[in-house]
Every structure is written in structure tokens, then in C-alpha cells.
Scaffold this active site. Structure first.
Site, PDB file in Angstrom:
ATOM      1  N   HIS A 179      -4.671  -1.289  -4.768  1.00 16.94           N
ATOM      2  CA  HIS A 179      -4.590  -2.893  -5.686  1.00 16.94           C
ATOM      3  C   HIS A 179      -5.097  -4.083  -4.910  1.00 16.94           C
ATOM      4  CE1 HIS A 179      -3.399  -3.624  -1.095  1.00 16.94           C
ATOM      5  NE2 HIS A 179      -2.823  -2.586  -1.215  1.00 16.94           N
ATOM      6  N   ASP A 225      -9.504  -4.121   2.909  1.00 18.98           N
ATOM      7  CA  ASP A 225      -7.795  -4.649   2.470  1.00 18.98           C
ATOM      8  C   ASP A 225      -7.357  -5.777   4.202  1.00 18.98           C
ATOM      9  OD1 ASP A 225      -5.405  -4.368   1.355  1.00 18.98           O
ATOM     10  OD2 ASP A 225      -4.285  -4.336   3.235  1.00 18.98           O
ATOM     11  N   SER A 279       0.519  -1.086   0.106  1.00 15.83           N
ATOM     12  CA  SER A 279      -0.011  -0.010  -0.064  1.00 15.83           C
ATOM     13  C   SER A 279       0.458   1.575   0.151  1.00 15.83           C
ATOM     14  CB  SER A 279      -0.679   0.110   1.183  1.00 15.83           C
ATOM     15  OG  SER A 279      -1.599  -0.939   1.270  1.00 15.83           O
ATOM     16  N   HIS A 319      -1.303  -9.591  -0.701  1.00 19.98           N
ATOM     17  CA  HIS A 319      -1.555  -8.826  -1.672  1.00 19.98           C
ATOM     18  C   HIS A 319      -1.772  -9.196  -2.838  1.00 19.98           C
ATOM     19  CE1 HIS A 319      -0.987  -4.935   0.120  1.00 19.98           C
ATOM     20  NE2 HIS A 319      -1.960  -5.631   0.804  1.00 19.98           N
TER      21      HIS A 319
END
Length: 548
Positions: A330, A287, A88, A426
């Protein structure tokens, strides 16, 4: 460092958009072209760690289109300077400054560049701070704001407001944010503003909350205080760290505002400025839910973000001078609607098979786990809160034998809902781009492109801004015959000392001030210490020469 891969108009992507949303976009653009005005306001919204599967799941759960749907306009490539899968921190740096960077770096150039298509970085340029869109908006005289459901010092809001070599430097990030003169700051992160022994507390004994009050902010700590505030400068500290997830808030922290409420209040406040505004909004916790493979948490936070988007759109649609951009920084978790359970049955598996098990949940995984007693005597009750009612014998056995109840609960619910996850980290796929307003970007973009698009819309150039805000202090001061030293008596707060003749200037790190004698001069940007070098606004050298 120049980014080679620039805008690519993606026919495949445009073709994948629904006919309805594409037709809507075309109609809206036709209307906007008739009455084109300069862009006055930019609202940048980031839903952290949100893959396409997450928004699809949230839409099915909601049972109707998302506010985001009418804004769908393209895709964004998210890779960092060193990896196909970004953290991030470099993602925020790219979106805010127009430069790809490295893992953990906030608002500074990379030291390692190995992603294809990027030019190498010189040793002299590595870790140099680079200007962001918010700083450019401030110098234009516009009001600015940042909002997050995490601590406001977290990586993504930090990327739009700070410059540090590591995202975990919360006290430094907090101090820089305080001295950025941002008009509206709303989120968590109270701990990093105060001295103390906590993980993110300040160890330099500086009380930033007192500084904030002295700067004239209305400091608010509850939803009611926020909604009641009439001030043009508001600093909201609603939690020591992060705010509650949206689904849990009514049960655990009802005094906290929602992301939509914070967004509306910020817009109402910032729009009083006749020169316009720049607002950054982050839905921080899709996230975190994705990291936990928690589909309920993902839905909770995507829908909370979507409500904030509704507020931004409601404002933008009343005028023709506001650009709204929404994007994920992302992907995360590799979430799929369908898993090994549906290998053979997917053609006839109804939507209800994926959504109904999730509808039973009263709380997200975080919320349910917060109710677990130390002796775990209420484990089945916690499972029910998370939607796992009528546990089978096998499910009970798995829970009773689990060494990681949190993980097991998530796995059991995902299995019931026929959802798949490939990772707890991620992912590197492109993410959807959502835009609304004059000259909205359409196509496939590098994440770095968005920073330049916003800067151009607001009327400045990031390259020029970098020359103005960050020059090497040692090099520039020595060029005018001054001696430069670094006072590290307080290791947490190094001070740049500049001497020439009888004049001595002190420039403390993370602030926007220069002290000469008993006078303090406010600078137009921050004093940053990175890569063992001080970086200051070019104005600093001119001001020193004038005084000296």
C-alpha cells in the site's frame, strides 16, 4: 467471496514506463519465450508502505537506476474489503491468499464487505481461515522461507504464514509459524517466542525457541552466525522486536545482517531443494519511516530493499525457472517531491535542491532520536546527525519549544529538502508492480490476483487448497458420529477434544498435531481457532476415522 475487478491491461500505465525499461523487458521476455520451462521457484518481495514518490526519491538519492527499474511491469490496486485505504494485515492476506479482508485480520476472511465490486460475506464464512501460497508450496514438497526486517510475527510476514483475527496476536502467530515447518525464517521477534512479561512475550509459558531447536533448526542470532550456517533449516532471531534501519545499523547494531544478506542466504539454502522453493521477503520499514514522514528513513529502507532485489535477480537471471515479484502492499504518507516552497519555482528547481539536504544525514530519524539524551542537552548534535546542520534561529526556536521533537525534526528536514507529506497514515493509490521471469504478470491487477498467479506458477489451485487445509472441525467430526468439545482450561491455548467410542483425540490450537493416547500424529496443516470455531485439515478427519 469473489473479486469482480480482475486484470486490466493498462495502456496508460505501460505508456508511462520509460522507453528504456520497456525495451529491456521486451528483450528479456523474448529470450525467455525461446527456452520456456516450468516455474520451479517463486520469490515474493514486499516493500511495506512504499509509494511511487518514495522510490523516485530513493533513485535520485542513489544517483543511478534501482534494481527494481528493469522489472517494472504494471500496477496493483490495494484497497481492502472495507476501505479504499488498507492496513498491512488485510493487504498481506490479499497478496498471500487471494482474498480481500478487514483491518487487523491475518489469513482469515472478512466479516465486513462494503468495497464496490466485491460479493458480500456470509456470517458462516466470516473469519474462516484461508490457505496461503506458502502452505501450498509446502504441500508440493518445496522448501519455503520468510524474511522481514520487522519482528517476523509482524502483519505482512504473518499474512504469508499464519491465521489469526488480529495482527497483534504475536504469540499465536509465532506458534503457528513454528508449526508450519518453514525451512528458513529470518528476522526479529525473539520476544514472541519466549515466556516473559514483555509486550509480546508468551503468557502461556511455552518456550517456542526450545521447540524450534528440537525441530532441528540452526538457531542463529548474529550476522556472522547466519553467514556461517550450513544447515538446510535456519531460524534467525536477530532482535527482540525489529531490526535496525539500514543506515543506522553500522552505528547501533553492527551484528545484525542486512536484508540483502538474509535474502541471499535464504536463496542459497532453499535452492538446495531439487523440488524448488517459495520465498517471501519483506522490507518492513519503509512503512515506518513514511508514517514518521522521515525522508531519510524512507530512502534508507527502500535502498536496502532494492539491494535484496538485486540478490533475487542475480539468482533468477542464471536460470529460467524462477519468478520474482516485487510490490508494495500500500502507499503511505502521500510523499511528494515538491511542496509549497516550490509552487512557483518548480520548473527551474534542480534535483540537488531536493537531495543535497538529505545527503547530510548520517542516521535516519529513528537513529538520530536514539542518541538524544534524557535532558535533551545534545539536541543540536542530534539534529546534525539527521542532516540539520547550521540551524537557523527560527529552527532552533522551533526545536526548543517543541513538544514532539521527533515530528519537528522531520518537518524541518522536509522543508529544507522541499518535500511534501499529506498524512502520517496509509494512502489508497495504486502501487507499482515489478516482475521478472517466466510468464511474468504485466498490466494492472488486484492485489488478490497475485496470490493466484503465484499459486498457478507453482502448480496448485488456492480454491482446492482451502478445501484441503481448512474444514469446520465440529461439522466434519459430528458428521462421522464423533462428539466435539472445547477444553478452555488454559484460555491462551484452547484444545479441541474429539470423542467416539473409546477413542479420544486432542488437537491443541496453533499446532499441526493430533494426540490420541500416548501417540502424536503430525498433520499436513495447522489447527486454527477463529470465530469460536476450530478449523482443521481435512486429512484430520480421515486420520481419526482410520485410527478409531
Amino acid at each position: 467471496m469473489k473479486n469482480i475487478g480482475k486484470k486490466i491491461v493498462s495502456v496508460a500505465l505501460i505508456g508511462s514506463l520509460t522507453a528504456g525499461s520497456f525495451a529491456f523487458a521486451a528483450r528479456e521476455e523474448a529470450k525467455q519465450e525461446k527456452k520456456q520451462k516450468p516455474i520451479k521457484n517463486v520469490i515474493m518481495m514486499v516493500m511495506d508502505g512504499t509509494s511511487a514518490g518514495a522510490t523516485t526519491l530513493a533513485r535520485w538519492y542513489k544517483g543511478e537506476p534501482l534494481a527494481l527499474d528493469e522489472m517494472a511491469s504494471g500496477a496493483v490496486r490495494t484497497y481492502s474489503a472495507e476501505s479504499a485505504i488498507t492496513d498491512s494485515a488485510p493487504a498481506a492476506t490479499a497478496l498471500a491468499t487471494g482474498f480481500k479482508s478487514n483491518d487487523k485480520y491475518i489469513g482469515v476472511l472478512p466479516s465486513v464487505v462494503n468495497s464496490p465490486g466485491l460479493q458480500p460475506i456470509s456470517k458462516e464464512q466470516a473469519l474462516k481461515p484461508v490457505a496461503n501460497v506458502l502452505e501450498g508450496a509446502e504441500l508440493l514438497g518445496k522448501s519455503t522461507g520468510i524474511i522481514a526486517t520487522a519482528a517476523i510475527q509482524h502483519a505482512t510476514p504473518a499474512g504469508f504464514s499464519a491465521h489469526v483475527p488480529h495482527r497483534n496476536m504475536f504469540p499465536d502467530i509465532a506458534e503457528q509459524q513454528v508449526y508450519q515447518n518453514i525451512e528458513v525464517v529470518l528476522g526479529g521477534g525473539k520476544e514472541a517466542l519466549l515466556p516473559g512479561n514483555g509486550k509480546n512475550n508468551r503468557k502461556d509459558n511455552e518456550n517456542m525457541l526450545e521447540v524450534i531447536k528440537k525441530k532441528g533448526y540452526d538457531v542463529v542470532e548474529t550476522r556472522e552466525e547466519l553467514l556461517r550456517s550450513k544447515s538446510n533449516k535456519i531460524w534467525g532471531v536477530f532482535a527482540d522486536d525489529a531490526l535496525a534501519q539500514d543506515m543506522n545499523r553500522p552505528y547501533t547494531r553492527p551484528n545484525e545482517p542486512t536484508l540483502a544478506e538474509m535474502t541471499k542466504k535464504a536463496i542459497d539454502t532453499l535452492s538446495k531443494d531439487k523440488d524448488g522453493f517459495f520465498l517471501f521477503v519483506e522490507g518492513s520499514q519503509p512503512d515506518w519511516a513514511a508514517h514518521a514522514n522521515d525522508p531519510v528513513g524512507i530512502i534508507s529502507e527502500v535502498l536496502a530493499f532494492d539491494k535484496a532485489v538485486e540478490e533475487a535477480l542475480a539468482f533468477a537471471k542464471k536460470r529460467n525457472d524462477t519468478l520474482v515479484i516485487a510490490v508494495s502492499d500500500h502507499g503511505n504518507s502521500g510523499i511528494t517531491i515538491g511542496n509549497r516552497n516550490t509552487d512557483q519555482s518548480y520548473p527551474e528547481t534542480p534535483v540537488s535542491a531536493y537531495i543535497d539536504p538529505l545527503k547530510k544525514a548520517k542516521m535516519t530519524l529513528d537513529g538520530a532520536m536514539s542518541q538524544l539524551k534524557e535532558d535533551k542537552s545534545n539536541l543540536e548534535e542530534v539534529a546534525r546527525l539527521y542532516g540539520l546542520d547550521s540551524l537557523t534561529a527560527d529552527e532552533k526556536k522551533r526545536l526548543s519549544e517543541s513538544t514532539d521533537i521527533r515530528k519537528t525534526l522531520a518537518e524541518l528536514l522536509a522543508a529544507r529538502a522541499n518535500l511534501g507529506f499529506t498524512t502520517g497514515g496509509h494512502t489508497g493509490e495504486d502501487v507499482f508492480l515489478y516482475t521478472y521471469g517466466p510468464n511474468r504478470p504485466i498490466g494492472t491487477f488486484e492485489n488478490t490476483d497475485l496470490a493466484h498467479i503465484m499459486a498457478k506458477a507453482l502448480g496448485f489451485d488456492l480454491k482446492d487448497l482451502n478445501k484441503r487445509l481448512f474444514v469446520n472441525a465440529k461439522k466434519e467430526f459430528e458428521a462421522i458420529g464423533a462428539a466435539v468439545a472445547i477444553d478452555q482450561t488454559d484460555a491462551k491455548n484452547p484444545v479441541l477434544i474429539v470423542k467416539k467410542g473409546d477413542t479420544t483425540a486432542k488437537l491443541p490450537v496453533n499446532k499441526n498435531i493430533m494426540m490420541i493416547g500416548n501417540k502424536t500424529y503430525e498433520l499436513e496443516g495447522l489447527v486454527v481457532y477463529s470465530a469460536d470455531q476450530f478449523w482443521v485439515p481435512k486429512q484430520t478427519i480421515k486420520l481419526f476415522k482410520k485410527i478409531q
